[in-house]
Scaffold this active site. Structure first.
Site, PDB file in Angstrom:
ATOM      1  N   MET A  30       3.557  -5.640  -2.392  1.00 26.54           N
ATOM      2  CA  MET A  30       4.319  -6.142  -3.315  1.00 26.54           C
ATOM      3  C   MET A  30       4.136  -5.793  -4.663  1.00 26.54           C
ATOM      4  O   MET A  30       4.492  -6.335  -5.517  1.00 26.54           O
ATOM      5  CB  MET A  30       4.430  -7.582  -3.206  1.00 26.54           C
ATOM      6  CG  MET A  30       4.637  -8.156  -1.516  1.00 26.54           C
ATOM      7  SD  MET A  30       5.312  -9.935  -1.891  1.00 26.54           S
ATOM      8  CE  MET A  30       3.986 -10.792  -2.136  1.00 26.54           C
ATOM      9  N   GLU A  35      -7.459  -1.977  -6.292  1.00 27.18           N
ATOM     10  CA  GLU A  35      -8.108  -1.227  -5.515  1.00 27.18           C
ATOM     11  C   GLU A  35      -8.224  -1.485  -3.994  1.00 27.18           C
ATOM     12  O   GLU A  35      -8.372  -0.477  -3.025  1.00 27.18           O
ATOM     13  CB  GLU A  35      -9.546  -1.174  -5.902  1.00 27.18           C
ATOM     14  CG  GLU A  35     -10.147  -0.468  -7.212  1.00 27.18           C
ATOM     15  CD  GLU A  35     -11.770  -0.379  -7.309  1.00 27.18           C
ATOM     16  OE1 GLU A  35     -12.386  -0.016  -6.584  1.00 27.18           O
ATOM     17  OE2 GLU A  35     -11.867  -1.027  -8.679  1.00 27.18           O
ATOM     18  N   GLY A  36      -8.014  -2.592  -3.704  1.00 24.27           N
ATOM     19  CA  GLY A  36      -7.477  -2.983  -2.461  1.00 24.27           C
ATOM     20  C   GLY A  36      -6.578  -2.397  -1.645  1.00 24.27           C
ATOM     21  O   GLY A  36      -6.496  -1.838  -0.744  1.00 24.27           O
ATOM     22  N   HIS A  37      -5.360  -2.315  -2.376  1.00 23.92           N
ATOM     23  CA  HIS A  37      -4.131  -1.683  -1.954  1.00 23.92           C
ATOM     24  C   HIS A  37      -4.396  -0.233  -2.008  1.00 23.92           C
ATOM     25  O   HIS A  37      -4.037   0.466  -0.917  1.00 23.92           O
ATOM     26  CB  HIS A  37      -2.876  -1.796  -3.188  1.00 23.92           C
ATOM     27  CG  HIS A  37      -2.336  -3.308  -3.022  1.00 23.92           C
ATOM     28  ND1 HIS A  37      -2.587  -3.804  -4.329  1.00 23.92           N
ATOM     29  CD2 HIS A  37      -1.743  -3.942  -2.423  1.00 23.92           C
ATOM     30  CE1 HIS A  37      -2.128  -5.133  -4.233  1.00 23.92           C
ATOM     31  NE2 HIS A  37      -1.527  -5.378  -3.140  1.00 23.92           N
ATOM     32  N   GLY A 148      -4.132  -5.280   5.342  1.00 24.13           N
ATOM     33  CA  GLY A 148      -5.539  -5.385   4.807  1.00 24.13           C
ATOM     34  C   GLY A 148      -5.754  -6.862   5.574  1.00 24.13           C
ATOM     35  O   GLY A 148      -4.933  -7.635   6.037  1.00 24.13           O
ATOM     36  N   GLN A 154      -1.448 -12.521   8.683  1.00 22.01           N
ATOM     37  CA  GLN A 154      -0.352 -11.581   8.518  1.00 22.01           C
ATOM     38  C   GLN A 154      -0.703 -10.249   9.525  1.00 22.01           C
ATOM     39  O   GLN A 154       0.292  -9.728  10.446  1.00 22.01           O
ATOM     40  CB  GLN A 154      -0.301 -11.015   7.211  1.00 22.01           C
ATOM     41  CG  GLN A 154       0.848 -10.162   6.945  1.00 22.01           C
ATOM     42  CD  GLN A 154       1.108  -9.748   5.395  1.00 22.01           C
ATOM     43  OE1 GLN A 154       1.663 -10.530   4.887  1.00 22.01           O
ATOM     44  NE2 GLN A 154       0.447  -8.633   5.121  1.00 22.01           N
ATOM     45  N   SER A 186      -6.570  -9.685  -5.654  1.00 19.41           N
ATOM     46  CA  SER A 186      -5.550  -9.911  -5.411  1.00 19.41           C
ATOM     47  C   SER A 186      -4.631  -9.850  -6.605  1.00 19.41           C
ATOM     48  O   SER A 186      -4.932  -9.960  -7.764  1.00 19.41           O
ATOM     49  CB  SER A 186      -5.522 -11.649  -5.023  1.00 19.41           C
ATOM     50  OG  SER A 186      -4.410 -12.180  -4.989  1.00 19.41           O
ATOM     51  N   ARG A 188      -2.602 -11.766  -7.532  1.00 20.09           N
ATOM     52  CA  ARG A 188      -2.544 -13.090  -8.063  1.00 20.09           C
ATOM     53  C   ARG A 188      -3.682 -13.222  -9.235  1.00 20.09           C
ATOM     54  O   ARG A 188      -3.538 -14.274 -10.013  1.00 20.09           O
ATOM     55  CB  ARG A 188      -2.431 -14.069  -7.270  1.00 20.09           C
ATOM     56  CG  ARG A 188      -1.152 -14.220  -6.585  1.00 20.09           C
ATOM     57  CD  ARG A 188      -1.226 -15.664  -5.567  1.00 20.09           C
ATOM     58  NE  ARG A 188       0.198 -15.823  -5.248  1.00 20.09           N
ATOM     59  CZ  ARG A 188       0.707 -15.225  -3.964  1.00 20.09           C
ATOM     60  NH1 ARG A 188      -0.214 -14.490  -3.314  1.00 20.09           N
ATOM     61  NH2 ARG A 188       1.935 -15.551  -3.522  1.00 20.09           N
TER      62      ARG A 188
HETATM   63  P1  AMP Z   1       0.349  -7.694  -0.969  1.00 16.96           P
HETATM   64  O1  AMP Z   1       0.803  -6.541  -2.145  1.00 16.96           O
HETATM   65  O2  AMP Z   1      -0.425  -8.594  -1.862  1.00 16.96           O
HETATM   66  O3  AMP Z   1       1.423  -7.894  -0.019  1.00 16.96           O
HETATM   67  O4  AMP Z   1      -0.466  -6.868  -0.349  1.00 16.96           O
HETATM   68  C1  AMP Z   1      -0.265  -5.507   0.410  1.00 16.96           C
HETATM   69  C2  AMP Z   1      -1.195  -5.185   1.611  1.00 16.96           C
HETATM   70  O5  AMP Z   1      -2.389  -4.767   0.904  1.00 16.96           O
HETATM   71  C3  AMP Z   1      -1.501  -6.286   2.503  1.00 16.96           C
HETATM   72  O6  AMP Z   1      -1.697  -5.690   3.955  1.00 16.96           O
HETATM   73  C4  AMP Z   1      -2.728  -6.995   2.069  1.00 16.96           C
HETATM   74  O7  AMP Z   1      -3.362  -7.551   3.109  1.00 16.96           O
HETATM   75  C5  AMP Z   1      -3.359  -5.711   1.565  1.00 16.96           C
HETATM   76  N1  AMP Z   1      -4.605  -6.256   0.591  1.00 16.96           N
HETATM   77  C6  AMP Z   1      -4.263  -6.972  -0.492  1.00 16.96           C
HETATM   78  N2  AMP Z   1      -5.567  -7.219  -1.207  1.00 16.96           N
HETATM   79  C7  AMP Z   1      -6.466  -6.912  -0.479  1.00 16.96           C
HETATM   80  C8  AMP Z   1      -7.673  -6.563  -0.607  1.00 16.96           C
HETATM   81  N3  AMP Z   1      -8.346  -7.067  -1.659  1.00 16.96           N
HETATM   82  N4  AMP Z   1      -8.508  -5.719   0.261  1.00 16.96           N
HETATM   83  C9  AMP Z   1      -7.827  -5.057   1.041  1.00 16.96           C
HETATM   84  N5  AMP Z   1      -6.630  -5.153   1.274  1.00 16.96           N
HETATM   85  C10 AMP Z   1      -5.631  -6.063   0.534  1.00 16.96           C
END
Ligand code: AMP
Length: 281
Positions: A30, A35-37, A148, A154, A186, A188
């Site tokens: 989204m 860095e997670g993404h 993730g 999810q 996150s 957020r």
């Molecule tokens: P989002 O943009 O929050 O919907 O996340 C997109 C994808 O990135 C989802 O599969 C999340 O689980 C993953 N994600 C978000 N935050 C992290 C994180 N801190 N570490 C690893 N994956 C993450």
């Protein structure tokens, strides 16, 4: 790296990739990337011939309009970040491209996974997630899709959807990326005040301690310990803490040797909702 916004444009690209039998890695996001993404996208790029990131703030997975309205949007910065990951294409449609004129949400059964934890606290959240991920799968026809463990429920639900619908897609779960102080990254987090940001690492600190206690203490003892910890923290409100079976996501009240468990938590820092989880093995 291409940035496309219409289903027509991306469909032409997918048709040509499929005709030359290229593997496609998909990372749905989204946006407001961190860095997670990036870890997911880099993995997708290294494991596939062609790597696609979707950036789309999906309105149907938000139960609160305020949360949707305040969700950060940083497309220019996101594109810059993704440029160094080996990604080939960003697909960033708008809501009318994805939903036409009617925001229709499909109703899914994920064999009960959708009724636990987040499902109890965020009405229709997983129908919204299922609806949009299914659409992205149909459009991009990925060989592998990357999600993730940060959103562990999810991840399990998407795996279930893939199996139940016999989709030829491998779902890859990726580890949680954390800030140096342990806070799970996150989108957020950028909305936290300075004070809330300073308090937030308490979430992972208590999760870590819970995982240590899990080796010796009962689940009931850990649950009440967590409650006491959060009762004495004025900056964070505990929404739920649960130790659950990693496969069924059902709440555990006792331990069995042959079962894998994970602790899940949702906490409010003011109006900002943060989730995290930890393996208990
Ligand atoms: P989002 O943009 O929050 O919907 O996340 C997109 C994808 O990135 C989802 O599969 C999340 O689980 C993953 N994600 C978000 N935050 C992290 C994180 N801190 N570490 C690893 N994956 C993450």
């Amino acid at each position: 790296m291409k940035v496309v916004t219409t289903i027509k444009e991306i469909s032409n690209i997918i048709t040509s990739l499929k005709s030359s039998q290229k593997t496609i890695g998909l990372t749905p996001t989204m946006g407001a990337l961190h860095e997670g993404h990036i870890s997911l996208i880099t993995k997708a790029s290294s494991e596939n011939d062609f790597s696609i990131v979707t950036i789309f703030i999906n309105p149907t997975q938000f139960d609160k309009k305020e949360d949707l309205d305040n969700y950060p949007s940083t497309l220019d910065a996101d594109i810059k970040l993704v440029e160094n990951t080996g990604c080939d294409l960003i697909f960033t449609p708008n809501a009318s491209e994805m939903y036409a004129n009617n925001i229709d949400v499909e109703s899914f059964s994920f064999d009960g996974l959708e009724n636990e934890m987040e499902g109890k606290h965020r009405a229709n959240h997983f129908d919204g997630v299922g609806t949009i991920v299914k659409k992205f799968f149909e459009i991009t026809q990925p060989t592998k899709a990357y999600f993730g463990e940060k959103d562990f429920q999810q991840l399990q639900i998407i795996k279930k959807m893939t199996v139940k619908n016999q989709l030829p897609i491998e779902i890859i779960g990726c580890p949680i990326f954390r800030e140096k102080d342990g806070l799970a990254m996150s989108s957020r987090n950028t909305r936290l005040s300075k004070k809330q940001r300073e308090s937030a690492p308490f979430i992972f600190k208590t999760l870590t301690k819970a995982s240590q206690l899990f080796q010796s203490d009962s689940i009931a003892t850990i649950n009440s310990w967590i409650q006491t910890e959060f009762d004495s923290n004025p900056d964070l409100d505990l929404e739920y803490f649960e130790i659950a079976n990693e496969q069924t996501l059902q709440t555990a009240s006792s331990k069995s040797e042959s079962t894998k468990y994970r602790a899940f938590i949702a906490v409010y820092a003011g109006k900002i909702r943060l989730i995290d989880n930890i393996s208990l093995q």
